[in-house]
Motif scaffolding. Sequence first.
Motif, short mmCIF file in Angstrom:
data_model
loop_
_atom_site.label_atom_id
_atom_site.label_comp_id
_atom_site.label_asym_id
_atom_site.label_seq_id
_atom_site.Cartn_x
_atom_site.Cartn_y
_atom_site.Cartn_z
N ILE A 100 -50.70 -3.63 9.69
CA ILE A 100 -50.17 -4.41 10.80
C ILE A 100 -50.04 -5.86 10.35
O ILE A 100 -50.98 -6.44 9.80
N ILE A 101 -48.86 -6.42 10.57
CA ILE A 101 -48.59 -7.80 10.17
C ILE A 101 -48.65 -8.71 11.39
O ILE A 101 -47.95 -8.49 12.38
N ASN A 102 -49.51 -9.69 11.31
CA ASN A 102 -49.58 -10.73 12.34
C ASN A 102 -48.87 -11.96 11.80
O ASN A 102 -49.39 -12.66 10.95
N SER A 103 -47.65 -12.20 12.30
CA SER A 103 -46.87 -13.33 11.81
C SER A 103 -47.21 -14.63 12.53
O SER A 103 -46.48 -15.61 12.42
N SER A 104 -48.31 -14.63 13.26
CA SER A 104 -48.78 -15.83 13.95
C SER A 104 -49.38 -16.83 12.98
O SER A 104 -49.73 -16.50 11.85
N THR A 105 -49.54 -18.05 13.47
CA THR A 105 -50.34 -19.05 12.77
C THR A 105 -51.81 -18.85 13.08
O THR A 105 -52.68 -19.28 12.32
N ASN A 106 -52.09 -18.18 14.17
CA ASN A 106 -53.44 -18.03 14.70
C ASN A 106 -53.87 -16.56 14.67
O ASN A 106 -53.04 -15.66 14.67
N SER A 107 -55.17 -16.32 14.64
CA SER A 107 -55.68 -14.96 14.84
C SER A 107 -55.46 -14.56 16.30
O SER A 107 -55.54 -15.39 17.20
N VAL A 108 -55.19 -13.28 16.53
CA VAL A 108 -54.98 -12.80 17.89
C VAL A 108 -55.85 -11.57 18.14
O VAL A 108 -56.14 -10.80 17.23
N VAL A 109 -56.26 -11.42 19.39
CA VAL A 109 -57.04 -10.25 19.82
C VAL A 109 -56.09 -9.27 20.49
O VAL A 109 -55.52 -9.58 21.55
N PRO A 110 -55.85 -8.10 19.90
CA PRO A 110 -54.91 -7.16 20.50
C PRO A 110 -55.54 -6.37 21.64
O PRO A 110 -56.76 -6.20 21.71
N THR A 111 -54.70 -5.88 22.52
CA THR A 111 -55.10 -4.85 23.48
C THR A 111 -54.91 -3.50 22.80
O THR A 111 -53.85 -3.23 22.23
N ILE A 112 -55.94 -2.67 22.83
CA ILE A 112 -55.88 -1.35 22.20
C ILE A 112 -55.71 -0.30 23.30
O ILE A 112 -56.58 -0.14 24.16
N LYS A 113 -54.57 0.39 23.26
CA LYS A 113 -54.31 1.46 24.22
C LYS A 113 -54.49 2.80 23.50
O LYS A 113 -53.78 3.07 22.53
N ASN A 114 -55.43 3.59 23.96
CA ASN A 114 -55.72 4.85 23.28
C ASN A 114 -55.85 5.98 24.29
O ASN A 114 -56.28 5.76 25.43
N ASN A 115 -55.51 7.18 23.85
CA ASN A 115 -55.60 8.34 24.75
C ASN A 115 -56.89 9.13 24.57
O ASN A 115 -57.06 10.18 25.17
N GLY A 116 -57.78 8.63 23.72
CA GLY A 116 -59.05 9.30 23.51
C GLY A 116 -59.96 8.48 22.61
O GLY A 116 -59.56 7.43 22.11
N PRO A 117 -61.20 8.92 22.41
CA PRO A 117 -62.15 8.18 21.58
C PRO A 117 -61.58 7.91 20.19
O PRO A 117 -60.90 8.77 19.61
N LEU A 118 -61.89 6.75 19.66
CA LEU A 118 -61.26 6.33 18.41
C LEU A 118 -62.24 5.48 17.62
O LEU A 118 -63.04 4.72 18.19
N ALA A 119 -62.19 5.61 16.30
CA ALA A 119 -62.95 4.73 15.40
C ALA A 119 -61.96 4.02 14.49
O ALA A 119 -61.07 4.66 13.92
N ILE A 120 -62.11 2.71 14.37
CA ILE A 120 -61.21 1.91 13.54
C ILE A 120 -62.04 1.15 12.51
O ILE A 120 -63.01 0.47 12.87
N LYS A 121 -61.65 1.26 11.25
CA LYS A 121 -62.29 0.49 10.19
C LYS A 121 -61.36 -0.65 9.80
O LYS A 121 -60.20 -0.44 9.46
N LYS A 122 -61.89 -1.86 9.87
CA LYS A 122 -61.11 -3.05 9.51
C LYS A 122 -62.01 -4.03 8.79
O LYS A 122 -63.09 -4.37 9.29
#
Length: 313
Positions: free
Chosen positions: A243-265
């Motif tokens: 995912i590319i954030n072309s902002s100058t600033n860090s942003v907090v996304p809204t995560i829309k999911n249809n079930g339990p999820l694990a994300i490694k970042k």
Amino acid sequence: MADYGIRFNGHHSSEFGLRILQGKQIGFPTKIKSLVSIPHSSNEYDFSSVVGVQAYSDRTVSIPFHIKKMDKESLYNEWTKIVNWLMGTDSKTPLYDDLMDEYYYMAEVREAPEFNELLTRGTLTVNFTCYPFRISKLPEGNDIWDTFNFELDVAQNLTFQVQRGSFLPLQIGAIVNLGSWATNFAGGDEIEQNIIPFPYKIIDSRTHSTGLSRASYRLEGLEDWIFEQDIIQAQENVTHATIINSSTNSVVPTIKNNGPLAIKKDGQYFNIFGYDTETKNGAFVFKPGVNELEMSTIKVDGEVEFVFHKEVI
């Protein structure tokens, strides 16, 4: 531009017959620096980006409006309505400038406006205190080509399919994490959510044939066995996303999911609980530039969408 103006606090300036004069000033934010001089040296340490991104001060947008009425009483009635409109918020509110209305400022009129009167007309100068960054009106990943800016925007898909697969064997001594879908120990007792965020060391393993799992593991610090299906590192299917954030600033996304999820970042696991939910986690941010994700789930038809808006100076 006919009726050129601003939109703020539910109204457009043209509704009050206002005309923006020459002299509008768009201020730019100042970097907030945290500098420490190195003793006996001409150099210094810069701790301004210690949280991962440079911080900025608020910015000021100054706009002079022209007001014209037929008589003094009408003039005073008009500026009364205008000043109450502009100062009628108690926090920062979206401010749109018609010249570049694909972005907006988060703004508040904190200082008293200045009114210079001449007979039945006058100039009202208003200073807006604004969040340092302009925010894109449309979310990233939108497919509206009529508004796509080839110099500033990035075409990308922000919806991903995440599906369960087979399970990988894990070694004793390995450090593992529980997924947000972990609900019960092998013995049947409920798994409390407050134990899920922590890493655990595998201290024993066994095979069996219960449900989806063909193995379970003892984790140091837990009193019961954990099914392999509930351990993130045991998931063979991992969805990779860039995912590319072309902002100058860090942003907090809204995560829309249809079930339990694990994300490694960035080496850290984030667990998203529930079904058909929208989540914002202040610790989960997209930094400017490229952000690499690894995602897993227990669902066979998992889907996740990331919604965020670009922020530019």
